[in-house]
Design a protein around this motif. Structure first.
Motif, short mmCIF file in Angstrom:
data_model
loop_
_atom_site.label_atom_id
_atom_site.label_comp_id
_atom_site.label_asym_id
_atom_site.label_seq_id
_atom_site.Cartn_x
_atom_site.Cartn_y
_atom_site.Cartn_z
N LYS A 22 -37.41 103.39 -65.10
CA LYS A 22 -37.01 104.71 -64.64
C LYS A 22 -36.86 104.78 -63.12
N CYS A 23 -35.87 105.54 -62.73
CA CYS A 23 -35.64 105.81 -61.32
C CYS A 23 -35.13 107.23 -61.18
N ASN A 24 -35.79 108.01 -60.35
CA ASN A 24 -35.34 109.35 -60.02
C ASN A 24 -35.16 109.45 -58.52
N GLU A 67 -30.00 115.13 -64.12
CA GLU A 67 -31.41 114.77 -64.12
C GLU A 67 -31.80 114.00 -62.86
N SER A 69 -31.18 110.96 -62.05
CA SER A 69 -31.81 109.71 -62.47
C SER A 69 -30.80 108.58 -62.48
N HIS A 71 -31.61 105.32 -64.37
CA HIS A 71 -32.51 104.43 -65.10
C HIS A 71 -31.80 103.12 -65.44
#
Lengths: 107, 115
Positions: A22-24, A67, A69, A71
């Motif tokens: 995950k990456c935000n 979002e 994001s 990912h």
């Protein structure tokens, strides 16, 4: 301010299982996002970048602006995927990195 | 050809001393970046050089930090009056240009320990 968050310090999966790192990010403009990887005893290197829409070593990443994001995904993890993965955002020629996720793929 | 090289690979220094870290970029790469990676943290941008333009120093954490790039090639990062919080791995990267279109090639890093 730009910020990249990788919520997982460590992710362990079995070989053949799907994996999602995950990456935000927080950034009000149109981000340029990257994934970098560091294998054991090797240098940090580029894995893939959003602008190229590419798949490298079976990994893909989709930008979700709603979002915020980016990912990283792979449908079937391999043992050689074990490494540190860093998400990064580029703005005005400067790169902002997350703190990284260590992926451990178990046999 | 050779990749980005950095020296020394490890440096242990006493608090209050000055240190110099060196980076040799890939030949022909016009852009050079310095990052700092503290334990358990991501890479923190420090400074970048692009060709003959003035460097972007906006990431340097204090005036104890400075960097120069001579002849558009080798770069030196200097930390004066080192503090324990300066302990980190310092990474250098070079690329053919700046920004999203250019891949950064990283060096092996210099691990700095301030005692």
């Amino acid at each position: 301010a730009q910020r990249v968050t990788q919520p997982e310090k460590l992710l362990s999966v079995f070989k053949g299982a799907p994996v999602e790192l995950k990456c935000n990010y927080s950034y009000s403009g149109s981000p340029e996002l990257f994934w970098y990887v560091q294998y054991s005893r090797q240098r940090l290197q580029l894995l893939l970048r959003h602008i190229s829409r590419e798949s490298i070593k079976g990994f893909t990443a989709d930008l979700n602006k709603g979002e915020t994001s980016f990912h990283l995904k792979k449908p079937f993890a391999q043992e050689e995927d074990s490494a540190m993965y860093y998400c990064a955002l580029e703005r005005f020629n400067k790169f902002y990195f997350g703190s990284g996720t260590k992926l451990n793929v178990k046999p | 050809g050779a990749g980005v090289s950095q020296s020394p690979s490890n440096k242990v220094t006493e608090k209050g001393k000055d240190v110099e870290l060196r980076c040799d970029p890939i030949s022909g790469h016009t852009a050079l970046y310095w990052y700092r990676q503290s334990l358990g943290q991501g890479l923190e941008f420090l400074i970048y050089f692009q060709g003959n333009s003035a460097p972007d120093k906006s990431g340097l954490p204090s005036d104890r930090f400075s960097a120069e790039r001579t002849g558009g090639s080798v770069s030196t990062l200097t930390i004066q009056r080192t503090q324990q919080e300066d302990s980190a791995v310092y990474l250098c990267a070079s690329s053919q240009g700046t920004g999203k279109a250019y891949e950064q090639y990283f060096g092996p890093g210099t691990r700095l320990t301030v005692t």
